[in-house]
Design a protein around this motif. Structure first.
Motif, PDB file in Angstrom:
ATOM      1  N   LEU A  94      -7.650   7.689   8.693  1.00 32.75           N
ATOM      2  CA  LEU A  94      -6.678   8.295   7.794  1.00 32.75           C
ATOM      3  C   LEU A  94      -5.247   8.018   8.261  1.00 32.75           C
ATOM      4  O   LEU A  94      -4.375   7.646   7.475  1.00 32.75           O
ATOM      5  CB  LEU A  94      -6.916   9.805   7.714  1.00 32.75           C
ATOM      6  N   ILE A 122      -0.827   8.131   0.111  1.00 33.76           N
ATOM      7  CA  ILE A 122      -1.893   7.609  -0.746  1.00 33.76           C
ATOM      8  C   ILE A 122      -3.045   8.604  -0.885  1.00 33.76           C
ATOM      9  O   ILE A 122      -3.932   8.401  -1.697  1.00 33.76           O
ATOM     10  CB  ILE A 122      -2.441   6.246  -0.239  1.00 33.76           C
ATOM     11  N   TYR A 123      -3.032   9.668  -0.096  1.00 26.35           N
ATOM     12  CA  TYR A 123      -4.161  10.605  -0.136  1.00 26.35           C
ATOM     13  C   TYR A 123      -3.898  11.763  -1.075  1.00 26.35           C
ATOM     14  O   TYR A 123      -2.766  12.035  -1.466  1.00 26.35           O
ATOM     15  CB  TYR A 123      -4.461  11.123   1.270  1.00 26.35           C
ATOM     16  N   SER A 124      -5.001  12.475  -1.387  1.00 23.17           N
ATOM     17  CA  SER A 124      -4.863  13.624  -2.273  1.00 23.17           C
ATOM     18  C   SER A 124      -4.143  14.759  -1.536  1.00 23.17           C
ATOM     19  O   SER A 124      -4.091  14.803  -0.308  1.00 23.17           O
ATOM     20  CB  SER A 124      -6.243  14.084  -2.731  1.00 23.17           C
ATOM     21  N   LEU A 143      -5.903  16.746   1.275  1.00 17.95           N
ATOM     22  CA  LEU A 143      -6.086  15.947   2.498  1.00 17.95           C
ATOM     23  C   LEU A 143      -4.784  15.885   3.279  1.00 17.95           C
ATOM     24  O   LEU A 143      -4.757  16.035   4.498  1.00 17.95           O
ATOM     25  CB  LEU A 143      -6.505  14.528   2.125  1.00 17.95           C
ATOM     26  N   LEU A 190       0.861  -1.179   0.000  1.00 17.84           N
ATOM     27  CA  LEU A 190       0.000   0.000   0.000  1.00 17.84           C
ATOM     28  C   LEU A 190       0.896   1.228   0.000  1.00 17.84           C
ATOM     29  O   LEU A 190       1.525   1.543   1.004  1.00 17.84           O
ATOM     30  CB  LEU A 190      -0.907  -0.015   1.242  1.00 17.84           C
ATOM     31  N   GLY A 191       0.978   1.871  -1.141  1.00 19.39           N
ATOM     32  CA  GLY A 191       1.825   3.053  -1.247  1.00 19.39           C
ATOM     33  C   GLY A 191       3.277   2.737  -0.919  1.00 19.39           C
ATOM     34  O   GLY A 191       3.969   3.566  -0.350  1.00 19.39           O
ATOM     35  N   ASN A 213      -3.124   4.689   7.511  1.00 18.73           N
ATOM     36  CA  ASN A 213      -2.531   4.368   6.220  1.00 18.73           C
ATOM     37  C   ASN A 213      -1.424   5.367   5.880  1.00 18.73           C
ATOM     38  O   ASN A 213      -1.469   6.501   6.349  1.00 18.73           O
ATOM     39  CB  ASN A 213      -3.590   4.413   5.116  1.00 18.73           C
TER      40      ASN A 213
END
Lengths: 263, 263
Positions: free
Chosen positions: B186, B193-195, B198, B50-51, B189
């Protein structure tokens, strides 16, 4: 029949008066939708398909399930248990109508509100910001609508039964929390059941919980056609019949031992 | 401090009087978070990273966020109740007593059932310990403890600001959930991986990114995706203290202009 429709209408209107809460709730559903989408986007990096789900399918699943939280009222519901605690259940039971039908009517009215003001906007957010896919034909929409309705009735029966346990114990909150948590997982709300390890998946898809989220989700994604589609709907219908029957029996034995509190 | 322990101790004794109910609540708190962890592990069955973070590394981050949030919930429950006290006019009583209002609010409720989440966070950390090889040094250990304490303080401050806002709005709002429950989700993780916006919000406004992601990345020797200065992971306590200061300021302002709802 009219009186149950009236119960539904009243409950719909009752929910409509809380506009600000709806907005805050939508923001929360949307935020979690955004987080869950980000996780899937990162996971899928460089991978077109996983367990039969493309990234687009996964995103559609995220926003559909986020939208279904409120119509299915997954986070718990203790209205009946509260009337048992306060004792006002006595007057409800004395009303010349079917107790189960009365609450089902109310719950469907509530669900109608939540479909319009929570499900629909959530789907729209997913559509606008993540380009999620929608069912492509009128038939698919019809099948989904039916499946959604069956899922709501099923979820109602489950919540109803947990509330009715309140006839025996005054501590329903803990039980409700516990059951709904398992539900979160077993319905395929947290992760689609298709991602489960095969052995676990074989069991979980046979359970009634799959009929609450996983099946409507499959139908929305058009993963089943023709005979398979009918089989899925049939499975849901089967569980609805079983659950309504169970709720009825439970209610009957509960009212026999009713001890009204307060006075 | 002694007074807080006295008041909280009385609460705690009251809470544990109802054994079965208490056990159920702890169990449900544990399962609720446990199924989340399970969902993550199921996704990692299909996807390998994940990322750029492995399952053990994400479990570490997840455990760090979970343990911190559980601690904040354990001690901040009273703050969550503050909106009710304000709305029902009960807060007037708090103001007449010769003890700081914040202390009274904090001691008003303590929820030992939250240890369920704590246990689950520790489980995640234990799994992470098995699946990763962390090169522990005294500095890293200190950073780890500091990160947990700082993150708990940030969450507590979110509760505090949420309660303080009620001085103006009277109503509590579900919006707060975005930063509390949404915040843990949030922070569980990797931040990349977030915008961008965010990331911005959770680095510079509600600084969870600085108190969880950066210390975790340093301990796990992961690269910094944002290219911030190398001492950034060690800023966590400072950032948490600043944020707490801001929260106390808002609380003070709210308290000063508080008008009773009367009754």
């Amino acid at each position: 029949m009219r009186v149950y429709l009236e119960a539904a209408r009243m409950s719909y209107r009752c929910y409509r008066t809380y506009g600000a809460a709806t907005l805050a709730g939508l923001a929360t559903n949307g935020f979690f939708g955004l987080l869950r989408s980000s996780v899937f986007i990162a996971f899928y990096e460089g991978r077109p398909i996983a367990e039969g789900y493309t990234l687009d399918d996964a995103l559609t699943y995220v926003w559909l399930t986020q939208g279904m939280i409120m119509p299915l009222f997954l986070w718990g519901w203790l209205e009946i248990a509260d009337t048992i605690r306060s004792g006002s259940i006595a007057s409800d039971l004395a009303k010349p109508l079917d107790y189960f039908g009365f609450w089902l009517g109310r719950d469907l009215g509530r669900a109608a509100y939540h479909i319009l003001y929570r499900w629909l906007p959530t789907i729209l957010i997913g559509l606008i910001f993540f380009g999620i896919g929608l069912p492509g034909s009128a038939l698919a929409w019809l099948a989904f609508a039916l499946s959604f309705l069956l899922a709501i009735v099923l979820s109602f029966c489950l919540r109803f039964m947990i509330n009715v346990v309140g006839f025996w114990t005054t501590d329903v909150r803990g039980i409700m929390g516990m059951v709904l948590l398992f539900v979160n997982f077993l319905t395929g709300f947290l992760v689609p059941l298709e991602f489960f390890p095969p052995a676990l998946r074989a069991i979980v898809t046979e359970l009634p919980f799959a009929a609450m989220i996983s099946i409507p989700n499959k139908i929305f994604l058009e993963q089943a056609q023709g005979r398979d589609l009918l089989l899925l709907l049939g499975r849901q219908l089967f569980w609805v019949v079983v659950f309504v029957g169970a709720a009825w029996l439970l209610l009957r034995s509960a009212t026999r031992k009713l001890v009204v509190q307060g006075g | 401090m002694r007074l807080y322990l006295l008041l909280a101790g009385a609460r705690l004794r009251g809470q544990t009087q109802y054994r079965v109910s208490f056990a159920l609540q702890v169990a449900s708190s544990f399962t609720s978070t446990f199924v989340e962890l399970l969902a993550l592990l199921i996704l990692f069955r299909t996807f390998s990273s994940l990322g750029g973070w492995s399952v053990g590394e994400v479990a570490f981050l997840y455990g760090l966020a979970s343990v911190s949030f559980a601690l904040a919930e354990l001690f901040g429950e009273g703050l969550e109740q503050a909106s009710r006290m304000i709305r029902e006019g009960e807060f007037d009583r708090v103001l007449t007593r010769p003890v700081a209002p914040l202390l009274q609010v904090l001691a008003a409720d303590i929820q030992p059932r939250r240890i369920g989440r704590l246990a689950q966070g520790i489980l995640a950390l234990a799994l992470a310990g098995r699946w990763t090889t962390i090169d522990w040094t005294p500095l890293k250990a200190a950073l780890f403890i500091g990160a947990i304490a700082s993150t708990a303080v940030v969450f507590l401050t979110v509760f505090l600001i949420g309660a303080a806002i009620c001085f103006w709005t009277i109503e509590s709002s579900e919006f707060q959930n975005i930063f509390t429950y949404g915040g843990t989700e949030l922070a569980s993780n990797p931040l990349q991986i977030y915008s961008r916006w965010l990331q911005g919000i959770f680095l510079y406004i509600v600084p969870l990114g600085l108190t969880t992601f950066y210390p975790a990345a340093h301990i796990l020797a992961k690269p910094d995706p944002f290219g911030l200065p190398p001492f950034t992971p060690f800023l966590a306590p400072l950032v948490a203290a600043l944020f707490l200061g801001l929260g106390l300021l808002i609380w003070g302002l709210g308290l000063r202009q508080y008008q009773s709802t009367g009754s």
